[in-house]
Motif scaffolding. Sequence first.
Motif, PDB file in Angstrom:
ATOM      1  N   ILE A   7     -11.637 -14.701  12.976  1.00  0.00           N
ATOM      2  CA  ILE A   7     -11.397 -13.569  12.066  1.00  0.00           C
ATOM      3  C   ILE A   7      -9.902 -13.245  12.109  1.00  0.00           C
ATOM      4  N   PRO A   8      -9.379 -12.532  11.106  1.00  0.00           N
ATOM      5  CA  PRO A   8      -7.936 -12.252  11.088  1.00  0.00           C
ATOM      6  C   PRO A   8      -7.492 -11.451  12.306  1.00  0.00           C
ATOM      7  N   HIS A   9      -6.258 -11.707  12.711  1.00  0.00           N
ATOM      8  CA  HIS A   9      -5.682 -10.999  13.846  1.00  0.00           C
ATOM      9  C   HIS A   9      -4.233 -10.659  13.502  1.00  0.00           C
ATOM     10  N   VAL A  10      -3.920  -9.365  13.490  1.00  0.00           N
ATOM     11  CA  VAL A  10      -2.571  -8.926  13.120  1.00  0.00           C
ATOM     12  C   VAL A  10      -1.693  -8.941  14.368  1.00  0.00           C
ATOM     13  N   LEU A  11      -0.576  -9.653  14.296  1.00  0.00           N
ATOM     14  CA  LEU A  11       0.343  -9.739  15.438  1.00  0.00           C
ATOM     15  C   LEU A  11       1.355  -8.607  15.381  1.00  0.00           C
ATOM     16  N   GLU A  12       1.738  -8.240  14.155  1.00  0.00           N
ATOM     17  CA  GLU A  12       2.814  -7.257  14.013  1.00  0.00           C
ATOM     18  C   GLU A  12       2.844  -6.757  12.557  1.00  0.00           C
ATOM     19  N   VAL A  13       3.114  -5.466  12.367  1.00  0.00           N
ATOM     20  CA  VAL A  13       3.312  -4.946  11.000  1.00  0.00           C
ATOM     21  C   VAL A  13       4.769  -4.527  10.877  1.00  0.00           C
ATOM     22  N   ARG A  14       5.438  -4.977   9.822  1.00  0.00           N
ATOM     23  CA  ARG A  14       6.840  -4.629   9.619  1.00  0.00           C
ATOM     24  C   ARG A  14       7.007  -4.074   8.208  1.00  0.00           C
ATOM     25  N   GLU A  15       8.157  -3.446   8.012  1.00  0.00           N
ATOM     26  CA  GLU A  15       8.463  -2.962   6.669  1.00  0.00           C
ATOM     27  C   GLU A  15       9.856  -3.412   6.319  1.00  0.00           C
ATOM     28  N   ARG A  16      10.040  -3.905   5.116  1.00  0.00           N
ATOM     29  CA  ARG A  16      11.374  -4.348   4.694  1.00  0.00           C
ATOM     30  C   ARG A  16      11.467  -4.167   3.187  1.00  0.00           C
ATOM     31  N   GLY A  71       3.779  -0.481  -3.077  1.00  0.00           N
ATOM     32  CA  GLY A  71       3.048   0.781  -3.224  1.00  0.00           C
ATOM     33  C   GLY A  71       1.807   0.883  -2.347  1.00  0.00           C
ATOM     34  N   THR A  72       1.546  -0.148  -1.531  1.00  0.00           N
ATOM     35  CA  THR A  72       0.379  -0.080  -0.632  1.00  0.00           C
ATOM     36  C   THR A  72       0.550   1.075   0.355  1.00  0.00           C
ATOM     37  N   ASP A  73      -0.494   1.851   0.522  1.00  0.00           N
ATOM     38  CA  ASP A  73      -0.462   3.000   1.430  1.00  0.00           C
ATOM     39  C   ASP A  73      -0.402   2.486   2.888  1.00  0.00           C
ATOM     40  N   PRO A  74       0.657   2.869   3.652  1.00  0.00           N
ATOM     41  CA  PRO A  74       0.776   2.382   5.034  1.00  0.00           C
ATOM     42  C   PRO A  74      -0.443   2.732   5.885  1.00  0.00           C
ATOM     43  N   SER A  75      -1.099   3.875   5.582  1.00  0.00           N
ATOM     44  CA  SER A  75      -2.255   4.248   6.418  1.00  0.00           C
ATOM     45  C   SER A  75      -3.400   3.257   6.215  1.00  0.00           C
ATOM     46  N   ARG A  76      -3.436   2.639   5.031  1.00  0.00           N
ATOM     47  CA  ARG A  76      -4.481   1.657   4.751  1.00  0.00           C
ATOM     48  C   ARG A  76      -4.251   0.387   5.579  1.00  0.00           C
ATOM     49  N   VAL A  77      -2.974  -0.001   5.670  1.00  0.00           N
ATOM     50  CA  VAL A  77      -2.626  -1.189   6.466  1.00  0.00           C
ATOM     51  C   VAL A  77      -2.912  -0.903   7.944  1.00  0.00           C
ATOM     52  N   ALA A  78      -2.551   0.298   8.389  1.00  0.00           N
ATOM     53  CA  ALA A  78      -2.779   0.667   9.797  1.00  0.00           C
ATOM     54  C   ALA A  78      -4.277   0.691  10.108  1.00  0.00           C
ATOM     55  N   ALA A  79      -5.076   1.215   9.183  1.00  0.00           N
ATOM     56  CA  ALA A  79      -6.516   1.295   9.418  1.00  0.00           C
ATOM     57  C   ALA A  79      -7.131  -0.102   9.492  1.00  0.00           C
ATOM     58  N   ARG A  80      -6.675  -0.999   8.627  1.00  0.00           N
ATOM     59  CA  ARG A  80      -7.190  -2.377   8.661  1.00  0.00           C
ATOM     60  C   ARG A  80      -6.812  -3.054   9.983  1.00  0.00           C
ATOM     61  N   THR A  81      -5.560  -2.845  10.417  1.00  0.00           N
ATOM     62  CA  THR A  81      -5.088  -3.444  11.670  1.00  0.00           C
ATOM     63  C   THR A  81      -5.918  -2.922  12.846  1.00  0.00           C
ATOM     64  N   ALA A  82      -6.181  -1.616  12.855  1.00  0.00           N
ATOM     65  CA  ALA A  82      -6.950  -1.018  13.959  1.00  0.00           C
ATOM     66  C   ALA A  82      -8.377  -1.567  13.968  1.00  0.00           C
ATOM     67  N   LEU A  83      -8.973  -1.717  12.782  1.00  0.00           N
ATOM     68  CA  LEU A  83     -10.344  -2.263  12.724  1.00  0.00           C
ATOM     69  C   LEU A  83     -10.353  -3.694  13.265  1.00  0.00           C
ATOM     70  N   LEU A  84      -9.376  -4.510  12.850  1.00  0.00           N
ATOM     71  CA  LEU A  84      -9.339  -5.907  13.331  1.00  0.00           C
ATOM     72  C   LEU A  84      -9.117  -5.958  14.837  1.00  0.00           C
TER      73      LEU A  84
END
Length: 296
Positions: free
Chosen positions: A77-86, A47-60
């Motif tokens: 600091i954290p570094h996102v390599l890839e966001v996937r959905e499954r 149920g996590t809002d995808p826009s929240r994940v995208a915003a966190r990734t963009a900030l990082l």
Amino acid sequence: MRRGVDPAEAELLAWLGTDPTRLLGEGGEARVFALDTARVVRVHRAGTDPSRVAARTALLDELAGGECALPALPFAIPHVLEVRERAGRLLSIEARLPGRDMMQALDGIRGEAREALVRSYLEAAARVGDLPLLRPTFGDLIAKRPLRRDRFRDYLRDRAAVGLARVGWDVDPEALARALPEPDRGALVHMDLFPGNVLVEGERVTAVLDFSVVSLFGDRRLDPLAATAYLAPEITPAASARDVRIAREWLASRGLGDWLVAATRWLAAFWCPAVDDARLHGWCRRILLQGDSDPA
Ligand SMILES: Nc1ncnc2c1ncn2[C@@H]1O[C@H](COP(=O)(O)OP(=O)(O)OP(=O)(O)O)[C@@H](O)[C@H]1O
Ligand SMILES: [Mg+2]
């Protein structure tokens, strides 16, 4: 507290080539599992809002400095390599960061090494503001309905007012804001830098985690002040009165000691709507309703 094994999650992990025994840690937002020596997967809660994940990734991404040379910070600091959905779940594949949770590390470290670790924790908090970030106004960075103001103290007042109104506490937000200084310029403020969001090796902080929806553009002095306030027993049960003393001495050596009570009170107003976190909420009550701002 750890949630039990969820069969859908176990299936997801198998698909990624890992399994539930490789759990590294969990927070309110996600569970984090090792994938290999270099990568982890953050399995966001259903149920996590995808826009929240995208915003966190963009900030990082922004904090990583893009093409610009990064200031030499003593921690990762954290570094996102890839966001996937499954299977309806969002997965962030991230670089694995060195060290282990400072919350656990505090249980097994004593003497001078412990003092050095507490100082390293404060140093890390004080350096967060060196991460590259520029905004035209003070306030929330990635909140869905961000509160932003031209003056930081106006942000402090209005943010505290929102929190206090939610719980109905009779505390004057204007007075909370007035007790804090106006910074000359803005910088990144993590806001949730406590031992549960820091990784350490020996007596040194190796990573700062959890830049999040509470992070803001504001007065960078708030992070070391908050890091000290969060050594309170409700938030960091493993911290000792001596740890708090070392932290206070560190603040005093940087000329920040006089702001600790005011910062603690404002932080309590900021966090008071977190009623589902009984310990944190209890800390807010103690500070604001019982008038006891002592971190120890
Ligand atoms: N990149 C990483 N490398 C190694 N361990 C990690 C990494 N990211 C997270 N962890 C581990 O997982 C735990 C939870 O991570 P994190 O605090 O980022 O989660 P969260 O759900 O966003 O937390 P919160 O409830 O504090 O918002 C950390 O305390 C740490 O032990
Ligand atoms: Mg966390």
